[in-house]
Write an enzyme that holds these catalytic residues in place. Structure first.
Site, PDB file in Angstrom:
ATOM      1  N   THR A   1       0.624  -1.224  -0.374  1.00 33.78           N
ATOM      2  CA  THR A   1       0.346   0.589   0.296  1.00 33.78           C
ATOM      3  C   THR A   1       1.193   1.254  -0.052  1.00 33.78           C
ATOM      4  O   THR A   1       1.712   1.080   0.905  1.00 33.78           O
ATOM      5  CB  THR A   1      -0.728  -0.117   1.375  1.00 33.78           C
ATOM      6  OG1 THR A   1      -0.292   0.037   1.891  1.00 33.78           O
ATOM      7  CG2 THR A   1      -1.540  -1.041   1.173  1.00 33.78           C
TER       8      THR A   1
ATOM      9  N   GLU B   1      -6.444  -3.103  -0.292  1.00 30.76           N
ATOM     10  CA  GLU B   1      -6.052  -4.347   0.145  1.00 30.76           C
ATOM     11  C   GLU B   1      -7.621  -5.381   0.358  1.00 30.76           C
ATOM     12  O   GLU B   1      -8.077  -6.109   0.791  1.00 30.76           O
ATOM     13  CB  GLU B   1      -6.581  -3.680   2.154  1.00 30.76           C
ATOM     14  CG  GLU B   1      -5.151  -3.053   2.954  1.00 30.76           C
ATOM     15  CD  GLU B   1      -5.193  -1.394   2.300  1.00 30.76           C
ATOM     16  OE1 GLU B   1      -5.217  -1.473   1.807  1.00 30.76           O
ATOM     17  OE2 GLU B   1      -4.589  -0.933   2.820  1.00 30.76           O
TER      18      GLU B   1
ATOM     19  N   LYS C   1     -13.837  18.457  10.073  1.00 35.66           N
ATOM     20  CA  LYS C   1     -14.683  18.647  11.281  1.00 35.66           C
ATOM     21  C   LYS C   1     -14.928  20.410  11.938  1.00 35.66           C
ATOM     22  O   LYS C   1     -13.839  20.816  12.985  1.00 35.66           O
ATOM     23  CB  LYS C   1     -13.188  17.875  12.685  1.00 35.66           C
ATOM     24  CG  LYS C   1     -13.140  16.624  11.935  1.00 35.66           C
ATOM     25  CD  LYS C   1     -13.005  15.790  13.501  1.00 35.66           C
ATOM     26  CE  LYS C   1     -13.286  14.361  12.281  1.00 35.66           C
ATOM     27  NZ  LYS C   1     -11.758  13.460  12.187  1.00 35.66           N
TER      28      LYS C   1
ATOM     29  N   TRP D   1     -19.311  16.992  10.171  1.00 32.79           N
ATOM     30  CA  TRP D   1     -18.103  16.757   9.231  1.00 32.79           C
ATOM     31  C   TRP D   1     -18.420  17.599   8.102  1.00 32.79           C
ATOM     32  O   TRP D   1     -19.770  17.600   7.528  1.00 32.79           O
ATOM     33  CB  TRP D   1     -18.157  15.846   9.106  1.00 32.79           C
ATOM     34  CG  TRP D   1     -17.379  14.656  10.313  1.00 32.79           C
ATOM     35  CD1 TRP D   1     -17.145  14.816  11.645  1.00 32.79           C
ATOM     36  CD2 TRP D   1     -17.210  13.436  10.404  1.00 32.79           C
ATOM     37  NE1 TRP D   1     -17.118  13.919  12.320  1.00 32.79           N
ATOM     38  CE2 TRP D   1     -16.611  13.181  11.448  1.00 32.79           C
ATOM     39  CE3 TRP D   1     -17.142  12.538   9.323  1.00 32.79           C
ATOM     40  CZ2 TRP D   1     -16.604  12.067  12.179  1.00 32.79           C
ATOM     41  CZ3 TRP D   1     -16.837  10.743   9.987  1.00 32.79           C
ATOM     42  CH2 TRP D   1     -16.209  10.775  11.302  1.00 32.79           C
TER      43      TRP D   1
END
Ligand code: AMP
Length: 544
Positions: free
Chosen positions: A185, A330, A439, A444
């Site tokens: 990754t 993944e 935030k 959010w």
């Protein structure tokens, strides 16, 4: 009681055997690194992959050994993959866009014994060869005629290696859970971590990816994976195409608009896949030259959010259906695809496009849920958004050599690091990476949503949004813009354009203009670098 069906391990070699037996005549076309177009068939791929396996065996490669590939999408890269897997060794795709120190780290961590390398990347490996002592042999993916002068240890031309043996090689047979592939990754923090795919996970994931509501491809299709094999397995296409008997078109190193367009047209491609940046180049090229797409039916777009204008252009101007896709290394990598559902046929084109802005529904073998910060599951109502978690037989259960410790919770869920909604019909929509979400006053704000709206402005080439500290609201959004060539678009014009398209309180507090937005090795915006670059930027609203 056990079922009485044959125990037939799901090995990658079975995919190639199937292609050889049933689609042996179907073509694989490559734009080679040396230049010319190369053509051959699945029967040739089958034969040459066995030569690779035999040659590797002669070099002492055994079950479980890692063999690196640092290469573009070409027929030789496919042969290398199938040859390595057919021997029971593990292909390790090396992303050439990583920094040298990351390359040194992953090659040593993987303990690659042999590395197959394309001509273009030879200088990169020469630069680090003193630090990658584990590599015994470098195979340059070319023929003797094009062999460069190189200091790489035991360098051998790929064609010499392959032609030094015949194809009399029986695929090795072993447990289907044996490791088949390794991909690191490109995490922005810490060292890269290795995801270790198995034969079983690659086969199952390939079957799911090729199905009707996913890539929807068959033997009549011609598929061009522009997404590189070194980025998340070219989204399974190296497995899907031979499984289905589709013609395969490998674009090699040239991914500019003109090169991609000519291959799409010349080879009558019906399905293709890549990240938005590639499609931006193609669309610009087609608009400048007033070009058309005569055979392309579907394009899968993922890796980062597909902007609305891109879906509109493909669907309205070129009659090409967009499949928005989401996934990650993944996950092999596909998690969701945006195929519409029964009942949506009669939606207007604009309504369909709006639906396609969502990243889509889980393919078979992927389970998804969203949770709040306390790990409580949130409703699938399309409104609540939280941490996106996944599980399934093609989702990582841990990283290579145990790096990062236990990555699953007690029920086997893997936290993707993404924040999303899921609606009642199962359509998931990414709102942000958990670490990039802004935030503001306890609520959010999605940086992705703001970026998507901003790039809809005709004078904006690229947009990125980061949160900056704010004395009252904790964080407020800063919009960073790269203007199109020749544009002088202003902050006020951009904000006026966004007005009405987003909630008022989401409106960026400031707009900054820069020449270039930094990207990671897999083409994602490097928000960390932007946060560093703008750490002293003062929002006009932050004055106390
Ligand atoms: P990688 O492992 O490099 O493929 O990166 C995976 C990450 O890319 C995901 O966790 C998402 O954050 C992002 N990503 C992939 N596809 C999409 C998409 N269609 N929309 C938004 N983000 C995406």
């Amino acid at each position: 009681m056990k079922g009485l069906m044959q125990d037939w391990p799901l090995l990658a070699s079975t995919i190639l055997d199937h292609a050889n037996t049933n689609h042996g005549e179907r073509e694989i076309v490559t734009r080679t690194t040396e230049g010319p177009i190369h053509r051959y068939t699945y029967a040739d791929l089958h034969s040459r992959s066995r030569q690779v396996a035999k040659a590797l065996e002669k070099q002492g490669i055994v079950l479980g050994d890692r063999v690196g590939t640092m290469a573009w999408n070409t027929h030789r890269h496919l042969e290398a993959w199938y040859g390595i897997m057919g021997l029971g060794a593990v292909y390790h795709t090396i992303n050439p866009r990583l920094f040298p120190e990351q390359l040194v780290y992953i090659i040593n961590h993987a303990e690659d014994r042999i590395v197959f390398v394309d001509l273009t990347f030879v200088p990169i490996l020469e630069g680090i060869q003193d630090q990658i002592g584990c590599v015994e042999t470098f195979v340059i993916m070319t023929d003797a005629e094009h062999m460069p002068q190189t200091s790489l240890k035991n360098a051998v031309a790929y064609e010499d290696l392959v032609n030094g043996v015949d194809d009399d090689f029986a695929w090795k047979v072993f447990d289907e859970n044996t490791a088949a592939g390794l991909c690191y990754t490109s995490g922005t923090t810490g060292n890269p971590k290795g995801v270790l795919y198995s034969h079983r996970s690659n086969v199952l994931h390939g079957m799911a990816a090729g199905s009707k509501d996913a890539f929807s491809v068959g033997s009549m299709d011609a598929i061009m994976p522009v997404v590189p094999m070194f980025h998340a397995n070219a989204w399974a296409i190296a497995f899907v195409a031979p499984m289905m008997g589709s013609k395969l078109v490998m674009p090699g190193m040239q991914m500019d608009g003109a090169s991609i367009h000519s291959l799409l047209e010349d080879e009558q491609v019906t399905f293709t896949a890549a990240v938005p940046t590639v499609w931006l180049m193609l669309l610009n090229h087609m608009e400048e030259g007033n070009l058309k797409l005569s055979t392309l039916k579907r394009v899968a777009i993922g890796g980062s959010a597909c902007p609305q204008v891109m879906i509109e252009k493909f669907e309205k101007n070129y009659g090409v259906e967009v499949m928005h896709a989401w996934g990650m290394t993944e996950m092999s990598p596909i998690g969701t695809l945006g195929a519409l559902k029964a009942g949506m046929e009669n939606l207007s084109q604009d309504e369909k496009i709006k639906q396609k802005l969502k990243q889509g529904r889980a393919i078979y073998s992927v389970e998804m849920k969203i949770t709040d910060d306390n790990d409580e599951e949130l409703p699938n109502d399309g409104v609540a958004f939280g941490h996106l978690k996944v599980r399934g037989p093609a989702v990582a259960s841990g990283y290579f050599k145990g790096e990062g410790g236990n990555i699953l919770d007690q029920e086997g869920w893997f936290d993707t690091g993404d924040v999303s909604t899921i609606d009642s019909l199962g359509f998931m929509q990414i709102t942000d990476r958990a670490k990039d979400v802004i935030k503001s006053g306890g609520e959010w704000i999605s940086s992705i949503d703001l970026e998507n709206v901003a790039v809809g402005h005709p004078e904006v080439a690229e947009a990125a949004v980061i949160g900056l500290p704010h004395p009252k609201w904790d964080e407020r959004p800063l919009l960073i813009i790269v203007r199109k060539d020749g544009s002088n678009v202003t902050k006020d014009e951009i904000l006026a354009y966004m007005d009405g398209k987003i909630a008022k309180w989401w409106m960026p507090d400031d707009v900054a203009f820069i020449e270039e937005i930094p990207h990671t090795a897999t083409g994602k915006i490097q928000k960390m670098a932007l946060r560093e670059q703008f750490k002293n930027h003062r929002l006009p609203t932050a004055a106390v």
